[in-house]
Scaffold this motif. Structure first.
Motif, mmCIF file in Angstrom:
data_model
loop_
_atom_site.group_PDB
_atom_site.id
_atom_site.type_symbol
_atom_site.label_atom_id
_atom_site.label_comp_id
_atom_site.label_asym_id
_atom_site.label_seq_id
_atom_site.Cartn_x
_atom_site.Cartn_y
_atom_site.Cartn_z
ATOM 1 N N ASN A 56 45.834 81.924 131.138
ATOM 2 C CA ASN A 56 45.742 82.869 132.247
ATOM 3 C C ASN A 56 46.618 82.351 133.375
ATOM 4 O O ASN A 56 46.310 81.341 134.001
ATOM 5 C CB ASN A 56 44.293 83.006 132.699
ATOM 6 N N PHE A 57 47.729 83.033 133.641
ATOM 7 C CA PHE A 57 48.630 82.503 134.664
ATOM 8 C C PHE A 57 48.081 82.683 136.079
ATOM 9 O O PHE A 57 48.649 82.162 137.041
ATOM 10 C CB PHE A 57 50.054 83.049 134.532
ATOM 11 N N ARG A 58 46.948 83.351 136.209
ATOM 12 C CA ARG A 58 46.275 83.390 137.510
ATOM 13 C C ARG A 58 45.807 81.978 137.903
ATOM 14 O O ARG A 58 45.650 81.673 139.086
ATOM 15 C CB ARG A 58 45.096 84.357 137.468
ATOM 16 N N ASP A 59 45.591 81.133 136.901
ATOM 17 C CA ASP A 59 45.159 79.757 137.172
ATOM 18 C C ASP A 59 46.243 78.935 137.859
ATOM 19 O O ASP A 59 45.975 77.824 138.322
ATOM 20 C CB ASP A 59 44.759 79.067 135.858
ATOM 21 N N PHE A 60 47.454 79.477 137.927
ATOM 22 C CA PHE A 60 48.561 78.741 138.542
ATOM 23 C C PHE A 60 48.924 79.278 139.928
ATOM 24 O O PHE A 60 49.966 78.936 140.477
ATOM 25 C CB PHE A 60 49.780 78.779 137.613
ATOM 26 N N THR A 61 48.049 80.110 140.481
ATOM 27 C CA THR A 61 48.246 80.556 141.859
ATOM 28 C C THR A 61 47.783 79.447 142.805
ATOM 29 O O THR A 61 47.015 78.564 142.425
ATOM 30 C CB THR A 61 47.441 81.839 142.127
ATOM 31 N N THR A 62 48.234 79.523 144.042
ATOM 32 C CA THR A 62 47.912 78.465 145.013
ATOM 33 C C THR A 62 47.202 78.983 146.253
ATOM 34 O O THR A 62 46.799 78.190 147.101
ATOM 35 C CB THR A 62 49.201 77.745 145.458
ATOM 36 N N ASP A 63 47.030 80.299 146.357
ATOM 37 C CA ASP A 63 46.368 80.844 147.547
ATOM 38 C C ASP A 63 44.882 81.054 147.282
ATOM 39 O O ASP A 63 44.420 81.027 146.145
ATOM 40 C CB ASP A 63 47.021 82.163 147.973
ATOM 41 N N GLN A 64 44.150 81.298 148.330
ATOM 42 C CA GLN A 64 42.692 81.419 148.264
ATOM 43 C C GLN A 64 42.257 82.577 147.375
ATOM 44 O O GLN A 64 41.238 82.498 146.690
ATOM 45 C CB GLN A 64 42.135 81.608 149.682
ATOM 46 N N HIS A 65 43.024 83.652 147.362
ATOM 47 C CA HIS A 65 42.632 84.867 146.621
ATOM 48 C C HIS A 65 43.220 84.920 145.206
ATOM 49 O O HIS A 65 43.043 85.911 144.506
ATOM 50 C CB HIS A 65 43.063 86.104 147.410
ATOM 51 N N ARG A 66 43.924 83.867 144.803
ATOM 52 C CA ARG A 66 44.518 83.782 143.466
ATOM 53 C C ARG A 66 45.387 85.015 143.178
ATOM 54 O O ARG A 66 45.265 85.685 142.159
ATOM 55 C CB ARG A 66 43.441 83.624 142.403
ATOM 56 N N THR A 67 46.298 85.281 144.081
ATOM 57 C CA THR A 67 47.123 86.488 144.019
ATOM 58 C C THR A 67 48.266 86.340 143.031
ATOM 59 O O THR A 67 49.032 85.379 143.077
ATOM 60 C CB THR A 67 47.708 86.804 145.414
ATOM 61 N N VAL A 68 48.384 87.309 142.128
ATOM 62 C CA VAL A 68 49.464 87.273 141.133
ATOM 63 C C VAL A 68 50.468 88.407 141.319
ATOM 64 O O VAL A 68 51.520 88.424 140.672
ATOM 65 C CB VAL A 68 48.895 87.352 139.696
ATOM 66 N N ASP A 69 50.161 89.357 142.204
ATOM 67 C CA ASP A 69 51.054 90.493 142.388
ATOM 68 C C ASP A 69 51.146 90.858 143.861
ATOM 69 O O ASP A 69 50.336 90.425 144.685
ATOM 70 C CB ASP A 69 50.572 91.695 141.574
ATOM 71 N N ASP A 70 52.152 91.652 144.189
ATOM 72 C CA ASP A 70 52.335 92.089 145.571
ATOM 73 C C ASP A 70 53.119 93.395 145.552
ATOM 74 O O ASP A 70 53.698 93.775 144.521
ATOM 75 C CB ASP A 70 53.085 91.019 146.374
ATOM 76 N N SER A 71 53.150 94.083 146.697
ATOM 77 C CA SER A 71 53.888 95.345 146.803
ATOM 78 C C SER A 71 55.385 95.067 146.770
ATOM 79 O O SER A 71 55.842 94.013 147.215
ATOM 80 C CB SER A 71 53.507 96.081 148.080
ATOM 81 N N PRO A 72 56.166 95.993 146.243
ATOM 82 C CA PRO A 72 57.604 95.750 146.089
ATOM 83 C C PRO A 72 58.354 95.849 147.412
ATOM 84 O O PRO A 72 58.047 96.698 148.256
ATOM 85 C CB PRO A 72 58.042 96.858 145.127
ATOM 86 N N TYR A 73 59.332 94.981 147.606
ATOM 87 C CA TYR A 73 60.235 95.115 148.746
ATOM 88 C C TYR A 73 60.996 96.432 148.610
ATOM 89 O O TYR A 73 61.390 96.825 147.513
ATOM 90 C CB TYR A 73 61.238 93.966 148.778
ATOM 91 N N GLY A 74 61.174 97.121 149.723
ATOM 92 C CA GLY A 74 61.888 98.389 149.704
ATOM 93 C C GLY A 74 60.980 99.583 149.501
ATOM 94 O O GLY A 74 61.429 100.726 149.506
ATOM 95 N N GLY A 75 59.683 99.297 149.298
ATOM 96 C CA GLY A 75 58.723 100.384 149.128
ATOM 97 C C GLY A 75 58.629 100.874 147.698
ATOM 98 O O GLY A 75 59.356 100.425 146.813
ATOM 99 N N GLY A 76 57.715 101.780 147.477
ATOM 100 C CA GLY A 76 57.492 102.335 146.151
ATOM 101 C C GLY A 76 56.070 102.098 145.686
ATOM 102 O O GLY A 76 55.343 101.290 146.263
ATOM 103 N N GLY A 77 55.683 102.823 144.648
ATOM 104 C CA GLY A 77 54.319 102.724 144.151
ATOM 105 C C GLY A 77 54.123 101.531 143.254
ATOM 106 O O GLY A 77 55.067 100.950 142.721
ATOM 107 N N GLY A 78 52.861 101.158 143.066
ATOM 108 C CA GLY A 78 52.524 100.085 142.143
ATOM 109 C C GLY A 78 52.691 98.706 142.736
ATOM 110 O O GLY A 78 53.116 98.529 143.879
ATOM 111 N N MET A 79 52.336 97.714 141.923
ATOM 112 C CA MET A 79 52.410 96.320 142.327
ATOM 113 C C MET A 79 53.326 95.565 141.366
ATOM 114 O O MET A 79 53.452 95.919 140.193
ATOM 115 C CB MET A 79 51.019 95.690 142.321
ATOM 116 N N VAL A 80 53.947 94.509 141.870
ATOM 117 C CA VAL A 80 54.914 93.737 141.091
ATOM 118 C C VAL A 80 54.400 92.317 140.918
ATOM 119 O O VAL A 80 53.908 91.702 141.866
ATOM 120 C CB VAL A 80 56.289 93.720 141.797
ATOM 121 N N LEU A 81 54.514 91.783 139.710
ATOM 122 C CA LEU A 81 54.071 90.416 139.452
ATOM 123 C C LEU A 81 54.962 89.417 140.192
ATOM 124 O O LEU A 81 56.193 89.481 140.115
ATOM 125 C CB LEU A 81 54.099 90.118 137.958
#
Length: 246
Positions: free
Chosen positions: A37-62
């Motif tokens: 589970n690559f979530r185990d390699f996150t370093t923030d408190q919320h174990r975040t693996v995705d974020d919104s794309p630069y430039g806008g648009g729908g969905g989330m990007v790994l």
């Protein structure tokens, strides 16, 4: 063969790895699988693996950081890193030829995406190649990863009870497989072709080759463009074409 699978949903692989051929391959020590589970390699408190794309648009990007960290962790002691396969609808089509190529490696890393897609730096600087199992989009890369693992595993010597099974499969020769029959000889008025009961191996091989050519001609004629054909094969195909247009 060792598979290292990076995914957000390791539980999806439980049934697959504990069933049928792939289970026996593990029990024989021919295949080894690590599901990470690559979530185990996150370093923030919320174990975040995705974020919104630069430039806008729908969905989330790994995000690239946890995936890079996961791959680098499992390759830490490797003199030569193994291929890193990115499951993606943008990838090259997965074929029997590609499965045979991958089966020559002793280890493969498979990345299973989710959400809208990958940060492009994963594609450019981490993955060695992208693979697609078809022109459609799935929720994630877990099912495609299982397809690749199954297809590659069965090519490893000793995984199948009969090695010729893999050799004779559809696509292994560039053609579709010939029809198969078993007991009873007659079932509801339909009889097994007499040639298969003859015991004449040369005639059986000729019949099977012609049936393979016929089936490919009728169902996947595109495969004939790249298949390795003999002059006898080409003569048989010309007869089929003449019969079709007569």
């Amino acid at each position: 063969m060792r598979f290292d699978v990076l995914t957000l949903f390791p539980e999806m692989f439980t049934g697959f790895l504990d069933t049928s051929m792939i289970k026996k391959a593990h029990e024989k020590g021919l295949v080894e699988t690590s599901v990470i589970n690559f979530r185990d390699f996150t370093t923030d408190q919320h174990r975040t693996v995705d974020d919104s794309p630069y430039g806008g648009g729908g969905g989330m990007v790994l995000k690239p950081d946890p995936i890079f960290a996961a791959v680098e962790s499992i390759c830490e002691h490797e003199a030569k890193p193994p291929p890193v396969l990115l499951m993606s609808p943008q990838g090259a089509p997965f074929t029997q030829e590609k499965a045979e190529e991958l089966a020559h490696h002793s280890r493969l890393i498979i990345l299973c995406g989710h959400y809208e897609g990958y940060d492009e730096r994963i594609r450019e600087h981490l993955a060695t190649e992208e693979i697609s199992i078809g022109d459609y989009v799935l929720t994630g890369g877990e099912l495609p990863a299982m397809v690749v693992m199954d297809s590659v595993s069965r090519l490893i010597t000793g995984v199948l009870g009969n090695h010729s099974s893999a050799v004779d499969d559809s696509f292994s020769t560039g053609l579709l497989e010939y029809p198969q029959y078993t007991r009873p000889v007659e079932f509801r008025g339909h009889r097994v072709p007499d040639v298969l009961l003859s015991g004449h191996h040369q005639k059986i091989q000729k019949w099977r080759r012609e049936q393979s050519l016929l089936r490919t001609y009728e169902r996947r004629p595109d495969l004939l463009e790249t298949a390795a054909l003999t002059e006898e094969d080409r003569f048989f195909l010309r007869r089929l074409q003449e019969k079709k247009h007569s």
